[in-house]
Design a protein around this motif. Structure first.
Motif, PDB file in Angstrom:
ATOM      1  N   GLU A  32      46.079  15.061-117.224  1.00  0.00           N
ATOM      2  CA  GLU A  32      45.848  16.543-116.944  1.00  0.00           C
ATOM      3  C   GLU A  32      46.714  16.904-115.889  1.00  0.00           C
ATOM      4  O   GLU A  32      47.029  16.430-114.962  1.00  0.00           O
ATOM      5  N   ALA A  33      47.661  17.888-116.384  1.00  0.00           N
ATOM      6  CA  ALA A  33      48.555  18.639-115.556  1.00  0.00           C
ATOM      7  C   ALA A  33      48.836  19.995-116.143  1.00  0.00           C
ATOM      8  O   ALA A  33      48.770  20.280-117.256  1.00  0.00           O
ATOM      9  N   ASP A  34      49.517  20.927-115.378  1.00  0.00           N
ATOM     10  CA  ASP A  34      50.002  22.049-115.844  1.00  0.00           C
ATOM     11  C   ASP A  34      51.359  21.927-116.300  1.00  0.00           C
ATOM     12  O   ASP A  34      51.840  22.551-117.443  1.00  0.00           O
ATOM     13  N   THR A  35      52.348  21.183-115.432  1.00  0.00           N
ATOM     14  CA  THR A  35      53.539  20.733-116.373  1.00  0.00           C
ATOM     15  C   THR A  35      53.982  19.312-115.757  1.00  0.00           C
ATOM     16  O   THR A  35      53.761  18.836-114.759  1.00  0.00           O
ATOM     17  N   VAL A  36      54.260  18.484-116.949  1.00  0.00           N
ATOM     18  CA  VAL A  36      54.922  17.234-116.549  1.00  0.00           C
ATOM     19  C   VAL A  36      56.401  17.330-116.528  1.00  0.00           C
ATOM     20  O   VAL A  36      57.006  17.661-117.202  1.00  0.00           O
ATOM     21  N   ILE A  37      56.778  16.685-115.332  1.00  0.00           N
ATOM     22  CA  ILE A  37      58.288  16.941-114.844  1.00  0.00           C
ATOM     23  C   ILE A  37      59.231  15.695-115.289  1.00  0.00           C
ATOM     24  O   ILE A  37      60.360  16.272-115.871  1.00  0.00           O
ATOM     25  N   GLY A  38      58.657  14.709-115.144  1.00  0.00           N
ATOM     26  CA  GLY A  38      59.552  13.400-115.630  1.00  0.00           C
ATOM     27  C   GLY A  38      58.722  12.120-115.474  1.00  0.00           C
ATOM     28  O   GLY A  38      57.716  11.998-114.745  1.00  0.00           O
ATOM     29  N   ILE A  39      59.144  11.222-116.337  1.00  0.00           N
ATOM     30  CA  ILE A  39      58.564   9.801-116.394  1.00  0.00           C
ATOM     31  C   ILE A  39      59.744   8.913-116.358  1.00  0.00           C
ATOM     32  O   ILE A  39      60.614   9.009-117.270  1.00  0.00           O
ATOM     33  N   ASP A  40      59.928   8.011-115.246  1.00  0.00           N
ATOM     34  CA  ASP A  40      61.127   7.271-115.296  1.00  0.00           C
ATOM     35  C   ASP A  40      60.793   5.804-115.744  1.00  0.00           C
ATOM     36  O   ASP A  40      59.935   5.661-116.551  1.00  0.00           O
ATOM     37  N   ASN A  41      61.714   4.753-115.888  1.00  0.00           N
ATOM     38  CA  ASN A  41      61.641   3.666-116.742  1.00  0.00           C
ATOM     39  C   ASN A  41      60.537   2.795-116.284  1.00  0.00           C
ATOM     40  O   ASN A  41      60.285   1.891-116.897  1.00  0.00           O
ATOM     41  N   PHE A  42      59.982   2.954-114.901  1.00  0.00           N
ATOM     42  CA  PHE A  42      58.910   2.326-114.504  1.00  0.00           C
ATOM     43  C   PHE A  42      57.588   2.859-114.467  1.00  0.00           C
ATOM     44  O   PHE A  42      56.767   2.390-114.009  1.00  0.00           O
ATOM     45  N   GLY A  43      57.643   3.912-115.182  1.00  0.00           N
ATOM     46  CA  GLY A  43      56.320   4.520-115.466  1.00  0.00           C
ATOM     47  C   GLY A  43      56.054   5.617-114.292  1.00  0.00           C
ATOM     48  O   GLY A  43      54.506   6.124-114.466  1.00  0.00           O
ATOM     49  N   THR A  44      56.720   5.742-113.520  1.00  0.00           N
ATOM     50  CA  THR A  44      56.299   6.888-112.269  1.00  0.00           C
ATOM     51  C   THR A  44      56.412   8.245-112.927  1.00  0.00           C
ATOM     52  O   THR A  44      57.272   8.689-113.741  1.00  0.00           O
ATOM     53  N   ILE A  45      55.180   8.943-112.818  1.00  0.00           N
ATOM     54  CA  ILE A  45      55.200  10.221-113.426  1.00  0.00           C
ATOM     55  C   ILE A  45      55.072  11.360-112.333  1.00  0.00           C
ATOM     56  O   ILE A  45      54.577  11.284-111.239  1.00  0.00           O
ATOM     57  N   TYR A  46      56.012  12.398-112.671  1.00  0.00           N
ATOM     58  CA  TYR A  46      56.195  13.421-111.843  1.00  0.00           C
ATOM     59  C   TYR A  46      55.610  14.651-112.295  1.00  0.00           C
ATOM     60  O   TYR A  46      55.915  15.097-113.614  1.00  0.00           O
ATOM     61  N   PHE A  47      54.566  15.449-111.761  1.00  0.00           N
ATOM     62  CA  PHE A  47      53.727  16.271-112.681  1.00  0.00           C
ATOM     63  C   PHE A  47      53.547  17.541-111.625  1.00  0.00           C
ATOM     64  O   PHE A  47      53.390  17.216-110.298  1.00  0.00           O
ATOM     65  N   ILE A  48      53.018  18.754-112.038  1.00  0.00           N
ATOM     66  CA  ILE A  48      52.716  19.946-111.367  1.00  0.00           C
ATOM     67  C   ILE A  48      51.400  20.170-111.748  1.00  0.00           C
ATOM     68  O   ILE A  48      51.008  20.338-112.778  1.00  0.00           O
ATOM     69  N   LYS A  49      50.250  20.261-110.634  1.00  0.00           N
ATOM     70  CA  LYS A  49      48.947  20.772-111.030  1.00  0.00           C
ATOM     71  C   LYS A  49      48.639  21.582-109.892  1.00  0.00           C
ATOM     72  O   LYS A  49      48.542  21.303-108.842  1.00  0.00           O
ATOM     73  N   LYS A  50      48.084  22.636-110.418  1.00  0.00           N
ATOM     74  CA  LYS A  50      47.528  23.945-109.370  1.00  0.00           C
ATOM     75  C   LYS A  50      48.449  23.980-108.146  1.00  0.00           C
ATOM     76  O   LYS A  50      48.258  23.932-107.196  1.00  0.00           O
ATOM     77  N   ASN A  51      49.707  24.162-108.828  1.00  0.00           N
ATOM     78  CA  ASN A  51      50.732  24.720-107.773  1.00  0.00           C
ATOM     79  C   ASN A  51      51.154  23.647-106.874  1.00  0.00           C
ATOM     80  O   ASN A  51      51.544  23.745-105.965  1.00  0.00           O
ATOM     81  N   THR A  52      50.967  22.419-107.156  1.00  0.00           N
ATOM     82  CA  THR A  52      51.230  21.405-106.090  1.00  0.00           C
ATOM     83  C   THR A  52      52.125  20.233-107.132  1.00  0.00           C
ATOM     84  O   THR A  52      51.551  19.919-108.176  1.00  0.00           O
ATOM     85  N   LEU A  53      53.283  19.837-106.500  1.00  0.00           N
ATOM     86  CA  LEU A  53      54.034  18.615-107.119  1.00  0.00           C
ATOM     87  C   LEU A  53      53.500  17.347-106.878  1.00  0.00           C
ATOM     88  O   LEU A  53      53.427  16.980-105.603  1.00  0.00           O
ATOM     89  N   TYR A  54      53.374  16.495-107.978  1.00  0.00           N
ATOM     90  CA  TYR A  54      52.752  15.333-107.501  1.00  0.00           C
ATOM     91  C   TYR A  54      53.646  14.117-108.252  1.00  0.00           C
ATOM     92  O   TYR A  54      54.474  14.349-109.096  1.00  0.00           O
ATOM     93  N   LYS A  55      53.830  12.860-107.661  1.00  0.00           N
ATOM     94  CA  LYS A  55      54.385  11.767-108.149  1.00  0.00           C
ATOM     95  C   LYS A  55      53.413  10.621-108.033  1.00  0.00           C
ATOM     96  O   LYS A  55      52.910  10.292-106.791  1.00  0.00           O
ATOM     97  N   LEU A  56      53.158   9.947-109.281  1.00  0.00           N
ATOM     98  CA  LEU A  56      52.090   9.088-109.077  1.00  0.00           C
ATOM     99  C   LEU A  56      53.044   7.697-109.924  1.00  0.00           C
ATOM    100  O   LEU A  56      53.551   7.691-110.638  1.00  0.00           O
ATOM    101  N   ASP A  57      52.665   6.709-108.888  1.00  0.00           N
ATOM    102  CA  ASP A  57      53.420   5.378-109.193  1.00  0.00           C
ATOM    103  C   ASP A  57      52.487   4.192-108.755  1.00  0.00           C
ATOM    104  O   ASP A  57      51.258   4.609-108.403  1.00  0.00           O
ATOM    105  N   GLU A  58      53.016   3.194-108.970  1.00  0.00           N
ATOM    106  CA  GLU A  58      51.920   1.972-108.633  1.00  0.00           C
ATOM    107  C   GLU A  58      51.862   1.826-107.136  1.00  0.00           C
ATOM    108  O   GLU A  58      50.771   1.075-106.581  1.00  0.00           O
TER     109      GLU A  58
END
Length: 259
Positions: A32-58
Motif C-alpha cells: 500500500e502506497a500512494d507512490t513507490v519511489i525506488g527499490i534498491d538491490n537489497f530490497g529497500t523500498i522508498y515510498f510515499i503514503k499520506k504525504n509522508t516519505l518512508y524507507k523500509l528495510d531490514e
C-alpha cells in the motif's frame, strides 16, 4: 498504396526495430502506497503514503514528513545517503541522509537568481538537476555554492519527466527524449512517440505509454517493447535486471530477459 504501407513499416521498424523483451514472473506481494519511489538491490523500498516519505528495510522503517510545505511533488532515492524530496508548491527541496534527517534545505525562491522549479533530480557531488520553468531550461545546480554548473538549451515542448544518475540526466518532453552529460551537453535527442514517464537503471532507460512498457536501446536508437501480463501499471521501477510493477494493491516482480 504498396509504397505507402512500406513507408509505414519502415517508420514502425525504426521505432521498434528489435524483438520484444521477455519477462519471467518472480513474485507478487501486497503493498500500500500512494507512490513507490525506488527499490534498491537489497530490497529497500522508498515510498510515499499520506504525504509522508518512508524507507523500509531490514533495519526497520524511517519516515519524513513536512506538512507545512504542502504536498510532496517528487522524491529521489538514487543516492541513499542524499535522498532528495521536492515540494513544488513552495519551490523548495530538502536533502535527507540515510536515516531521513535533514542535511540541507534548498529554497529556490530565496536564491540570488530566482528559479521557478518544476522538476528536481539528484546529481553528482553536491548538485541537483532542476528544470527552470521560467526559461524552459535544465540546469545542474550546485546547492553548496548556489550556482549553476551547467545549463542546457531551452526545450521545445512541455516537460513530462526527469531522471538522472551521477553522470547523466534524461529529460522527457511531449516531443522528445533528451540525454545530457554532466557538463550539460546534449548526448542525443530522440522523438517521443507518446511516452509519458521514464525510469533509469544503470544508464538504461525504460518508458511507459498506454500501460505498455518499453526499453530504449541506445545502440540501435530504437524503442523495444517489454512483454508483461496485462496489469494496471500505476507505477513501474527497474533495478538492474528486475522489473517491478505496482498496480495500487500489489507489487509485482519480474526478471527481464534477452536484453
Amino acid at each position: 498504396m504498396k509504397t505507402f504501407f512500406y513507408i509505414l513499416f519502415l517508420i514502425s521498424f525504426s521505432s521498434f526495430g528489435q524483438e520484444p523483451i521477455e519477462t519471467t514472473f518472480v513474485s507478487k506481494s501486497p503493498f500500500e502506497a500512494d507512490t513507490v519511489i525506488g527499490i534498491d538491490n537489497f530490497g529497500t523500498i522508498y515510498f510515499i503514503k499520506k504525504n509522508t516519505l518512508y524507507k523500509l528495510d531490514e533495519d526497520g522503517k524511517y519516515s519524513y514528513s513536512n506538512v507545512q510545505f504542502g504536498k510532496i511533488t517528487s522524491a529521489n532515492s538514487f543516492n541513499p545517503l542524499k535522498v532528495t524530496i521536492f515540494y513544488e508548491d513552495f519551490n523548495t527541496a530538502f536533502i535527507l541522509d540515510n536515516r531521513f534527517a535533514e542535511i540541507l534545505k534548498v529554497d529556490f525562491s530565496t536564491l540570488e537568481y530566482y528559479k521557478n522549479v518544476s522538476f528536481v533530480s539528484t546529481a553528482n557531488d553536491n548538485a541537483l538537476w532542476v528544470f527552470n520553468e521560467d526559461i524552459q531550461q535544465l540546469e545542474l545546480f550546485d546547492y553548496k555554492s548556489n550556482k549553476n554548473r551547467a545549463t542546457t538549451l531551452p526545450t521545445q515542448s512541455k516537460v513530462l519527466d526527469l531522471k538522472s544518475n551521477y553522470n547523466y540526466a534524461w529529460l522527457l518532453t511531449e516531443k522528445f527524449l533528451y540525454k545530457y552529460n554532466y557538463f550539460g551537453s546534449l548526448v542525443y535527442k530522440m522523438e517521443n512517440i507518446g511516452y509519458t514517464s521514464l525510469v533509469e537503471s544503470n544508464d538504461k532507460i525504460f518508458l511507459i505509454k498506454n500501460n505498455r512498457l518499453s526499453y530504449f536501446n541506445e545502440l540501435e536508437k530504437a524503442y523495444q517493447l517489454i512483454e508483461t501480463p496485462e496489469l494496471l501499471t500505476k507505477q513501474f521501477l527497474v533495478t538492474n535486471e528486475t522489473l517491478y510493477i505496482y498496480d495500487s494493491k500489489f507489487l509485482h516482480k519480474f526478471q527481464l530477459n534477452n536484453k
